[in-house]
Write an enzyme that holds these catalytic residues in place. Structure first.
Site, PDB file in Angstrom:
ATOM      1  N   ASP A 159       0.832  -1.198   0.000  1.00  0.00           N
ATOM      2  CA  ASP A 159       0.000   0.000   0.000  1.00  0.00           C
ATOM      3  C   ASP A 159       0.879   1.266   0.000  1.00  0.00           C
ATOM      4  O   ASP A 159       2.110   1.174   0.093  1.00  0.00           O
ATOM      5  CB  ASP A 159      -0.907  -0.043   1.238  1.00  0.00           C
ATOM      6  CG  ASP A 159      -2.265   0.576   0.954  1.00  0.00           C
ATOM      7  OD1 ASP A 159      -2.357   1.418   0.052  1.00  0.00           O
ATOM      8  OD2 ASP A 159      -3.228   0.234   1.662  1.00  0.00           O
ATOM      9  N   ASP A 220     -10.910   2.750  -2.751  1.00  0.00           N
ATOM     10  CA  ASP A 220     -11.313   1.473  -2.151  1.00  0.00           C
ATOM     11  C   ASP A 220     -12.761   1.139  -2.473  1.00  0.00           C
ATOM     12  O   ASP A 220     -13.646   1.991  -2.349  1.00  0.00           O
ATOM     13  CB  ASP A 220     -11.203   1.558  -0.622  1.00  0.00           C
ATOM     14  CG  ASP A 220      -9.765   1.678  -0.169  1.00  0.00           C
ATOM     15  OD1 ASP A 220      -8.871   1.729  -1.030  1.00  0.00           O
ATOM     16  OD2 ASP A 220      -9.557   1.719   1.062  1.00  0.00           O
TER      17      ASP A 220
HETATM   18  C1  GLA Z   1      -6.030   1.302   1.924  1.00  0.00           C
HETATM   19  C2  GLA Z   1      -6.171   0.337   0.765  1.00  0.00           C
HETATM   20  C3  GLA Z   1      -7.198  -0.720   1.106  1.00  0.00           C
HETATM   21  C4  GLA Z   1      -6.778  -1.464   2.364  1.00  0.00           C
HETATM   22  C5  GLA Z   1      -6.589  -0.485   3.503  1.00  0.00           C
HETATM   23  C6  GLA Z   1      -5.989  -1.137   4.729  1.00  0.00           C
HETATM   24  O1  GLA Z   1      -7.169   2.070   2.115  1.00  0.00           O
HETATM   25  O2  GLA Z   1      -6.526   1.009  -0.409  1.00  0.00           O
HETATM   26  O3  GLA Z   1      -7.351  -1.635   0.028  1.00  0.00           O
HETATM   27  O4  GLA Z   1      -5.617  -2.185   2.119  1.00  0.00           O
HETATM   28  O5  GLA Z   1      -5.727   0.590   3.122  1.00  0.00           O
HETATM   29  O6  GLA Z   1      -5.788  -0.261   5.763  1.00  0.00           O
END
Ligand code: GLA
Length: 429
Positions: A159, A220
């Site tokens: 990430d 997300d």
């Molecule tokens: C970000 C990513 C998500 C997930 C969260 C975890 O928002 O885009 O897919 O991995 O972090 O904290």
């Protein structure tokens, strides 16, 4: 001196060219399961014993992937997302799995998952912390790459929280080099495009596809049709720019499938699946496999749809046009007949006005299908119809389909030679 400098630069650029990702992985969009959308950062195992991020959750998921037929259908990765580690590294600087939630450590869990014939994935972050505030990798790339290899990790999502959106690219490249050096092939899933696009920076997709096997392009996903719709819109709005960079070994990733949770109706579940199939998207489920209904399980394990998603040409499809708020999406797949490819075509409804909506399209003018002299018609299959009843073009050469509100229909148009009428027509139609 100048010359030496020049040679040095050429040499360096050669090294950089060959030092890209050469792990041979993910020739088809990866398929599996990932914890984040459904299980988030639930860490209270006393209160939520069946939902907390723990050894038990991933063992249970691995068991269900096998017993409920997901592995057989092609879903192979079991991926832990955020919130698996302790809040501090150990005295040697290594990452440590939370000892109460993962009492036997990560290598034990990896062994368990591997013993089921599955593969094991984990999550980390290129910055100083993960998005949920656990230790990130900045300053620890080499040691972390080795730890992942020691734990027999097969897939790593990195990430981009707590990192500079511009400088993170060099760090992703560097970490990829450390991964390669471990000698253990790991699918490398990157998030830098999502962070850059969100800050208005256009990512360098050429470097990206040399560095990563897949990457999150946008925000997300959440458990709702509107979330699926808005990610889909990002993909259609930006398709000319991002589509050419996806292909075997390097995929655009619109995020996980959320079928089987609380938010999508059956029709909306079909819609996400149809669009993700056209997009050649990785199929990573984020749901509780223990509570997926038989109807949704059948969708997720529909072999004809999986085959289209996994088509070995790996060409990402495009939104062709929108007719009366029905989006028409098209993706070329195999088989190829006389230089013409089969097409997966989805009709995705953005309507919610009650009755199923009927649209008629011209094969050539609307769907861009062939008017070659060899191709005389198409054999058409409705990929959601597991009875495999034939689908026909009308006598007037038009194709008609009726799409349920917020749902989608998905077909395969296979070119045929030597058919008298243009299009396979049903004599009674
Ligand atoms: C970000 C990513 C998500 C997930 C969260 C975890 O928002 O885009 O897919 O991995 O972090 O904290």
């Amino acid at each position: 001196m100048k010359c030496a400098l020049l040679l040095g630069t050429v040499g360096l650029s050669l090294i950089i060219t060959v030092a890209g990702l050469e792990n041979g992985l993910s020739r088809k969009p990866p398929m599996g399961w990932m914890s984040w959308e459904r299980f988030r950062c639930i860490t209270d195992c006393k209160k939520y014993p069946d939902e907390c991020i723990s050894e038990q959750l991933f063992k249970r998921t691995a068991d269900l992937m096998v017993s409920d037929g997901y592995l057989e259908a092609g879903y192979e990765y079991v991926n832990i997302d955020d919130c698996w580690s302790t809040m501090e590294r150990d005295s040697a600087g290594k990452l440590v799995a939370d000892p109460t939630r993962f009492p036997n450590g990560m290598k034990h869990l990896a062994d368990y998952i591997h013993s089921k014939g599955l593969k094991f994935g984990l999550y980390q972050d290129i910055g100083t912390k993960t998005c949920a505030g656990y230790p990130g990798m900045k300053g620890y790339f080499e040691i972390d790459a080795q730890t992942l290899a020691d734990w027999d990790v097969d897939f790593i999502k990195i990430d981009g929280c707590y990192a500079d959106e511009v400088k993170m690219v060099d760090d992703y490249i560097l970490f990829g080099e450390f991964l390669n050096k471990t000698g253990r092939p790991m699918v490398y899933s990157c998030s830098w495009p999502a962070y850059q696009e969100y800050s208005g920076i256009i990512p360098d997709y050429v470097i990206l596809k040399k560095t990563c096997n897949m990457w999150r392009n946008w925000g997300d996903i959440e458990d709702s049709h509107s979330s699926v719709e808005s990610i889909t819109r990002y993909f259609s709005d930006n398709q000319q720019r991002i589509q050419p960079h996806s292909g075997p070994g390097h995929w655009n990733d619109p995020d996980t499938l959320v079928l089987g949770n609380f938010g999508l109706s059956y029709e909306q579940s079909k819609s996400q699946l149809a669009v993700w199939t056209i997009l050649a998207a990785p199929l990573l489920l984020s749901n509780d496999l223990a509570t997926v209904t038989p109807e949704v399980r059948a969708l997720l394990q529909n072999r004809a749809i999986i085959a289209a998603n996994q088509d070995s040409l790996g060409i990402q499809g495009l939104l062709l046009k929108t007719v009366n708020r029905i989006e028409i999406w098209k993706r070329p797949i195999l088989p190829r007949v006389k230089d013409e490819l089969t097409q997966a075509i989805a009709f995705v409804s953005r309507r919610a006005d009650g009755a199923p909506y009927s649209i008629q399209v011209e094969l050539i003018d609307d769907l861009g299908l062939s008017n070659s002299t060899y191709i005389k018609g198409y054999e058409i299959f409705d990929l959601f119809d597991t009875t495999r009843k034939p689908v026909y073009v009308r006598r007037d050469g038009r194709f008609e389909t009726r799409v349920n509100p917020t749902g989608a229909n998905l077909y395969r148009f296979v070119p045929k030679l030597n058919v008298i009428l243009r299009g396979f027509t049903n004599p009674e139609y």
